[in-house]
Design a protein around this motif. Sequence first.
Motif: not given
Lengths: 492, 233
Positions: A345-349, A387-390
């Motif tokens: 998730k963080c890497m994708t963000l 909704g974890a990221f836009s």
Amino acid sequence: MAEFLSQLTSVSSGSSDEDYDRRIRDLITYLQQPSRASELSAASGYLLDNLDPYLHTLSYLSIFLLKIQSLQGSNKGRLPEQIYPGRELWLKAIRFLRSFDPFQIRYAGHEWRQLVQLVVQAAQAVSKPLLAVIAVRDAILRLDPSSEVLTSVHTTFIKLTLVSRSYSLAVPILERQVCHFPAVTGHAYQNYHQPLLCGEHESSTAFITDASGFSKQLTYRDHLQFFLYGAMIYMALKRWDRAHHYLSIVISCPVTNTVSKIMVEGYKKWLLVSLLRNGKLAAHPDVVSSHVIRAYQSLVKPYTSLADAFEKGDYQRLKAEAAQSIWRLDNNTGLVHQVIKAFTKCMTLKLGRTFSALTMADVTQQASDCSSLREVESLVASLVMSGAFSAVLLQSHNYDDTTMLRFSNPIKSLYSREQCARGRIVKEGRQLGVIRRSICQSNHELELSNEHFLFSQKSLRWSDNPGKGNVNALNEAAGGGDIEEDIMGDIH
Amino acid sequence: MDLPPLSKEQLSAVLKSSRSPTELYNTLVEYEGEACLMSTTDSNMSELLSLFYSTFFFAHLLTDQIYEARAMTQRMPQELSQNDPSLQNCLTLLRAVWQRKYESIYKILRELPWPELLRPAVESYETYFQEKTLKEVSHAYEAIRPATAANYLGLDTGAAEQGNPAVIQKFTAVGWVWDESTRLLHPKPIPTAPEKDTRLYDEKTGRSDWLNEEELRWLRNNRPPSPFNDGNV
């Protein structure tokens, strides 16, 4: 028995607070007469059936505890079986804790806490701590709806919810701003101004004091435990913001030379929760001094190493760090597993900071450890949907073309930004309200400080000065500028 | 606070009389202590406990408390949860919801055997989940294949892939645009109600804002007339 009953039910709201206070104190005197104890105890069954826990709070509580004492006999530490969950006295105790009169109870702090402890012990005796959770929570909130004063019962309650895994039941307490310790009593000035316990008070510090009995003597350990356990409850509910806030309180506790073990435990969790909340380590709270940070860092090397691997995006090293046994020994295995899961998730963000759009194949290559494209798409879709990221997803009709991930949908971002801003304004507005009330409370307390009292005495002496006449000294003190002006007047 | 004793009849009455999922949840929270004291060795009690915990589980799901639902499954008597079919179904459903396995969720809700008393709660949850997913998909996708959308919403993916007008109509009925040339659906974001001021102090913060609509729907005591649940597609 009827005679006892008429005495015990004599307290009712008087015409004034003073009158009500006097009646309550008379009743307490009556209940505390040593000669009455055995008579009241003998009639306890009848009395408990005929007293109302709300209307006759003090009488009910006293009779209940007399009954317990009589059942305990000479062994005061024994828990009578009659108070075990489901039994008659248990039901009475639960009913009482959920319906007592919040004004009368202020006169019986020790007894209130004794009953809470009995209920907690009884639930623990049958290995069902859940049974006591709602009753204790309601008792805390009935006594002090703002729950702003930390008591030993708070710590007991939070521990109980943690042990019984009834996390959401603790949230009504944890959401409130616990910002006071029981007020210290015994100052000389307090002899001159003692608020009536049964009156309306802006703050519960007026009646939850170190002498009131609502809390045992609190130590630094109780304070730290409350916030550490509170953070653990938020972790179980995956509310990382709140967990981080609670852990920040734990690691920011003032220290002289060394940090406590609880604070080190808190720091370990704080590091992991930082990663889960922000995808990177958060800055240390400003109030933590540098020597304390150095002390922490020397004690949590595996954690900083894990965080470093996470921040640098080194998945292989992260997995190697996660394979250590230290996490199990520290009871942090669950959090570390969640950190590993949060990696993709963080890497994708992070990709969103560089690219405006990517195909799923690119995401798989750049940021994920998943082997299949379908798995990655499913993971990214669930992150976007939650909704974890836009971002938005665009599929093509051709199944051979991979789905496109486009970051920062401007329309959606504006909407979500507005929503976030609104939420923050409401939240900060409420926090300002708490601060305002606390400032008013502090001002009130400062007026009663020793210094103010001494100043008032001096002012009274000045008022004896014939030039000043009988002007109210306190008014003079409040308008200190007048004195200053007089002095200046002489000079000119 | 002084509730009637827990029984099948009482549970049924609570299910029928609750005006919203939150009310149902709050009532069942009060009964958990009583349930905790019941013996699992008595078969009648076991049946009642199974019904109670299954209903309580759905009350968690209907108020969007997935983490607390998991904690509840850890609190219930383990000998019961390991042997009772209804509770086993709840655990399977929990796993599917946790892992966002959409196809499995609808399959579990529709095909596994649920006790008759629990049926209204199961059906309400299906509607709830479908509408929640519809909102999420409409915000997450700018263009989506009909089969993918059908998978998210528990519809027939085969028919959707073929461009079955009945399926496509269900999407266009909620404002989505169907592009015949690309054979893709373009979802229209469904606005969510503004956050309630009380939300910050609401213990069930995981709840979605649109639950208010769901609460109103609950009043009707029937499945709502949504384009996604009125047919057999």
